[in-house]
Write an enzyme that holds these catalytic residues in place. Structure first.
Site, short mmCIF file in Angstrom:
data_model
loop_
_atom_site.label_atom_id
_atom_site.label_comp_id
_atom_site.label_asym_id
_atom_site.label_seq_id
_atom_site.Cartn_x
_atom_site.Cartn_y
_atom_site.Cartn_z
N SER A 202 11.75 -9.92 81.38
CA SER A 202 10.81 -8.90 80.91
C SER A 202 11.46 -8.06 79.81
CB SER A 202 10.41 -7.98 82.07
OG SER A 202 9.78 -6.81 81.60
N TYR A 215 12.44 -3.05 89.48
CA TYR A 215 11.97 -4.24 88.75
C TYR A 215 12.83 -4.48 87.51
CZ TYR A 215 8.56 -6.87 85.83
OH TYR A 215 7.94 -7.78 85.01
#
Ligand SMILES: NC(=O)c1ccc[n+]([C@@H]2O[C@H](COP(=O)([O-])OP(=O)(O)OC[C@H]3O[C@@H](n4cnc5c(N)ncnc54)[C@H](O)[C@@H]3O)[C@@H](O)[C@H]2O)c1
Length: 308
Positions: A202, A215
């Protein structure tokens, strides 16, 4: 909390989702998110024209008869990967959570419409034994796995480190990085020269998003795992790379982000990505077009300059 019905009004749904200014509809779901419940269908097999319109993805047989294992292939980026892979001639084995059976059946239906095979297996990848069942089943069905796409993930927004329950921190790591290790460990020994592992990381690993600390940390781990495994497997001719998307319209967003984050869900290009625009990176990294690329990250993030 807005309902999906209100959200449709909020969205600029009459515009192309590839046009600058496109905003996702603010809407909320329980986790795991369901693609079937989204007020606007994400784009899977169309890509932008130069002026922001839509055109069909042009396949060129880049993955003819390859066999792909795709985690989280029921929806979002995973579904778009399964569909573009099918268009390029590959069969898929997709893994997802039991609650997502309907989305998975829809992915299978669409892959089969393209003329390729899609096997389904729902399981919780956090346990090694379940990853073993997945690897064994994929090898039994296909006889080989040429492309391992580690794509499944969990996230949940929390504003401050003190807000993150320990259980959430552990769940995020259990979901986002441990299965990448388990499945790679189980399948890489069966891979041959030319086969590939592609990990979904990401943009957050690079920009350090503060309201997704757990995350973001797992996505950093994925980037480093990708680099180490790439160096380790180089001698066998197995390439290992990562894709680091920016904002993408998928069920992950309404199931994990608050109104304000959804309202600001955009990129320097003035819009979020659609899953098809991320899936093209997974096609590139799986094909010989990327033959000189290993241990690297691609950044389909709408123009955010990052290092690495
Ligand atoms: N949507 C975005 O803006 C965005 C941005 C950057 C990175 N990503 C990454 O893209 C990848 C795909 O996410 P998406 O946005 O397409 O959302 P998505 O909700 O469609 O896909 C995530 C999938 O993960 C799977 N999953 C979650 N927990 C699991 C578990 N315990 N066992 C088995 N499967 C499990 C589910 O099947 C789910 O479909 C993720 O790695 C995510 O971190 C997404």
């Amino acid at each position: 909390m807005e309902t999906a019905k209100n959200a449709i009004k909020h969205a600029t749904s009459s515009e192309s989702p590839f046009a600058p200014g496109f905003k996702v509809p603010i809407t909320h779901q329980d986790t795991p998110g369901k693609q079937g419940d989204l007020p606007i269908e994400p784009i899977n097999t169309q890509v932008p024209t130069e002026d922001g319109g839509l055109q069909a993805y042009k396949a060129a047989g880049k993955l003819q008869d390859k066999k792909a294992l795709i985690t989280g292939g029921d929806s979002g980026i995973g579904r778009a990967i399964a569909l573009l892979y099918a268009m390029e001639g590959a069969d898929s084995f997709i893994v997802y959570l039991p609650e997502e059976e309907e989305d998975a059946q829809e992915t299978k239906r669409q892959v089969e419409k393209i003329g390729r095979t899609c096997h389904l297996l729902s399981t919780d990848l956090r346990q090694f034994d379940n990853c073993k069942k997945v690897a064994d089943a994929a090898l039994e069905k296909f006889g080989r796995v040429n492309i391992l796409v580690n794509n499944a993930a969990f996230q949940m927004m929390q504003q401050d480190i003190t807000d993150i329950p320990n259980e959430q921190w552990i769940k995020t790591f259990d979901t986002n990085i441990h299965p990448f290790f388990f499945l790679s460990k189980l399948l890489v020994p069966h891979m041959k020269r030319g086969d590939t592992v592609i990990n979904c990381a990401s943009i957050n690993a690079y920009i350090g998003r503060p309201d997704l600390l757990d995350y973001t940390s797992t996505k950093g781990a994925i980037v480093s795992f990708t680099r180490g495994l790439a160096n380790q497997q180089m001698k066998k001719g197995i390439r290992v790379n990562a894709v680091c998307p920016g904002p993408v319209w998928t069920p992950l967003i309404p199931s994990t982000m608050d109104d304000s984050a959804q309202d600001q869900f955009t990129s320097p290009m003035g819009r979020p990505a659609q899953p098809s625009e991320i899936a093209t990176c997974f096609v590139f990294l799986a094909s010989t077009d990327s033959s000189m690329i290993s241990g690297q990250s691609l950044h389909p993030n709408g123009g955010v300059i990052v290092n690495g």
